[in-house]
Design an enzyme around this catalytic site. Sequence first.
Site, PDB file in Angstrom:
ATOM      1  N   TYR A 106       0.825  -1.213   0.000  1.00  0.00           N
ATOM      2  CA  TYR A 106       0.000   0.000   0.000  1.00  0.00           C
ATOM      3  C   TYR A 106       0.859   1.263   0.000  1.00  0.00           C
ATOM      4  O   TYR A 106       0.505   2.259  -0.628  1.00  0.00           O
ATOM      5  CB  TYR A 106      -1.008  -0.018   1.161  1.00  0.00           C
ATOM      6  CG  TYR A 106      -2.255  -0.762   0.765  1.00  0.00           C
ATOM      7  CD1 TYR A 106      -3.235  -0.133   0.008  1.00  0.00           C
ATOM      8  CD2 TYR A 106      -2.415  -2.103   1.076  1.00  0.00           C
ATOM      9  CE1 TYR A 106      -4.355  -0.825  -0.419  1.00  0.00           C
ATOM     10  CE2 TYR A 106      -3.536  -2.803   0.661  1.00  0.00           C
ATOM     11  CZ  TYR A 106      -4.506  -2.150  -0.089  1.00  0.00           C
ATOM     12  OH  TYR A 106      -5.610  -2.835  -0.528  1.00  0.00           O
TER      13      TYR A 106
ATOM     14  N   HIS B   1     -15.050   2.605  -1.790  1.00  0.00           N
ATOM     15  CA  HIS B   1     -13.999   1.675  -1.359  1.00  0.00           C
ATOM     16  C   HIS B   1     -12.926   2.345  -0.513  1.00  0.00           C
ATOM     17  O   HIS B   1     -11.834   1.802  -0.355  1.00  0.00           O
ATOM     18  CB  HIS B   1     -13.391   0.977  -2.590  1.00  0.00           C
ATOM     19  CG  HIS B   1     -14.381   0.092  -3.287  1.00  0.00           C
ATOM     20  ND1 HIS B   1     -14.271  -0.300  -4.595  1.00  0.00           N
ATOM     21  CD2 HIS B   1     -15.529  -0.474  -2.833  1.00  0.00           C
ATOM     22  CE1 HIS B   1     -15.298  -1.062  -4.922  1.00  0.00           C
ATOM     23  NE2 HIS B   1     -16.083  -1.175  -3.881  1.00  0.00           N
TER      24      HIS B   1
ATOM     25  N   CYS C 189      -9.611  -1.532  16.316  1.00  0.00           N
ATOM     26  CA  CYS C 189     -10.854  -0.877  16.766  1.00  0.00           C
ATOM     27  C   CYS C 189     -11.569  -0.136  15.633  1.00  0.00           C
ATOM     28  O   CYS C 189     -12.702   0.290  15.806  1.00  0.00           O
ATOM     29  CB  CYS C 189     -10.582   0.069  17.930  1.00  0.00           C
ATOM     30  SG  CYS C 189      -9.695   1.573  17.436  1.00  0.00           S
TER      31      CYS C 189
ATOM     32  N   CYS D 178      -4.949   2.313  20.889  1.00  0.00           N
ATOM     33  CA  CYS D 178      -5.574   1.122  21.509  1.00  0.00           C
ATOM     34  C   CYS D 178      -4.635  -0.084  21.456  1.00  0.00           C
ATOM     35  O   CYS D 178      -4.965  -1.156  21.975  1.00  0.00           O
ATOM     36  CB  CYS D 178      -6.899   0.792  20.818  1.00  0.00           C
ATOM     37  SG  CYS D 178      -6.709  -0.026  19.224  1.00  0.00           S
TER      38      CYS D 178
ATOM     39  N   ASN E  24     -16.640   3.545 -21.744  1.00  0.00           N
ATOM     40  CA  ASN E  24     -15.596   2.528 -21.571  1.00  0.00           C
ATOM     41  C   ASN E  24     -15.076   2.146 -22.959  1.00  0.00           C
ATOM     42  O   ASN E  24     -15.873   2.016 -23.882  1.00  0.00           O
ATOM     43  CB  ASN E  24     -16.201   1.283 -20.869  1.00  0.00           C
ATOM     44  CG  ASN E  24     -15.155   0.409 -20.210  1.00  0.00           C
ATOM     45  OD1 ASN E  24     -14.150   0.063 -20.829  1.00  0.00           O
ATOM     46  ND2 ASN E  24     -15.381   0.050 -18.964  1.00  0.00           N
TER      47      ASN E  24
END
Length: 237
Positions: free
Chosen positions: A59, A111, A122, A141, A204
Site C-alpha cells: 500500500y 472503497h 478498533c 488502543c 468505456n
Amino acid sequence: MRLRDCRRLVIFTGAGVSAESGIPTFRDAQTGLWAKYSPEQLASPEGFRQDPQTVWDWYAWRRERCLAAQSNPAHRAIAELQRRLPYATLITQNVDGLHQRAGSGAALELHGNIHRLKCFRCGEDAGAWPDDCSAPPLHSCGGLLRPAVIWFGENLVQDVLEAAWRATEEAELFFSIGTSSLVYPAAELPFLARRNGGYLVEVNPQETPLSAHADLCLTGAAGTVMPAILAALVAVA
Ligand code: NAD
C-alpha cells in the site's frame, strides 16, 4: 439536451478513469515484486493478519504512485460537470483521491481512500499517513494502523453505501465510467438506476457485462469522452 434538463444525475467511476493518469488497475498493480502475491494476500484482513509488513509495503508503494500521478482530462471534466450541475452526485470506486485533486466537490468513496489510515483492531479513523512509512504504526488502543480502504471480504461503510444507493434510485441520468462492472456491491448501482427508470450511459473503451443493459454506450477513453460531453453541455448552455 438530456444532461442539461435532468435534475438528478449520478456520475459513477472506476479504475478506468485513473488509467490515463498512469495508475494501474488492481491486477496490473501486481507486477514485479508483487506478482508472487495473490490479491487476497495483499488486500484482505487475513493477509494483513498473517503478514502486516508486506501488505503495508504494497500500500505504501501504491500510495506513492497515487501521489506522483496527476489528474487527467476525465477527472477535470467531471469536476467541472459537478460545478455546473450542483444536483450531481459523484460516486467512485477509486481510492486514489484524484477526483478531489481535480477539484471535485463531495464524492462518495465506496472503497475508501488510500491516503487515510484506520485502526485494524478498533476501526477508528487515524488520519493521514505518518512521515515515516517504513512499518505500520500502532494506534493508541494497541492495534496496528492500516490503509482506510475496503478489502476483500469486508463490508462497505454503511452510510456511504446507503447514500450511494439513494442517489442511484433517484437518478434520472446515470453515467458509469471506466468500471468493469464486476466488483459487487458497487456494480449493482448502474443496474439499480436502470431498474428505477434512470437513463444509463456507459463510458468505456471495452464492452462490459453492463454494456447490453445501457441505453447508450460511449466507446472510448474517459479522458476523451468526458471533455466532449462537457463541451456539448457548455455549447447548449
Ligand atoms: P477494473 O480494473 O475492474 O476495470 C477498469 C475498467 O476501466 C475496464 O472495464 C477497462 O476497460 C476500463 N478502462 C480502461 N482504460 C479506460 C479509459 N481510459 N477510460 C475509460 N475506461 C477505461 O476497475 P473497477 O471496475 O474500478 O474495479 C476494480 C476495483 O479495484 C475497485 O474496487 C477499485 O476500488 C479498485 N482499484 C482502484 C484504483 C484507483 O483508485 N485508481 C486502481 C485500481 C483498483
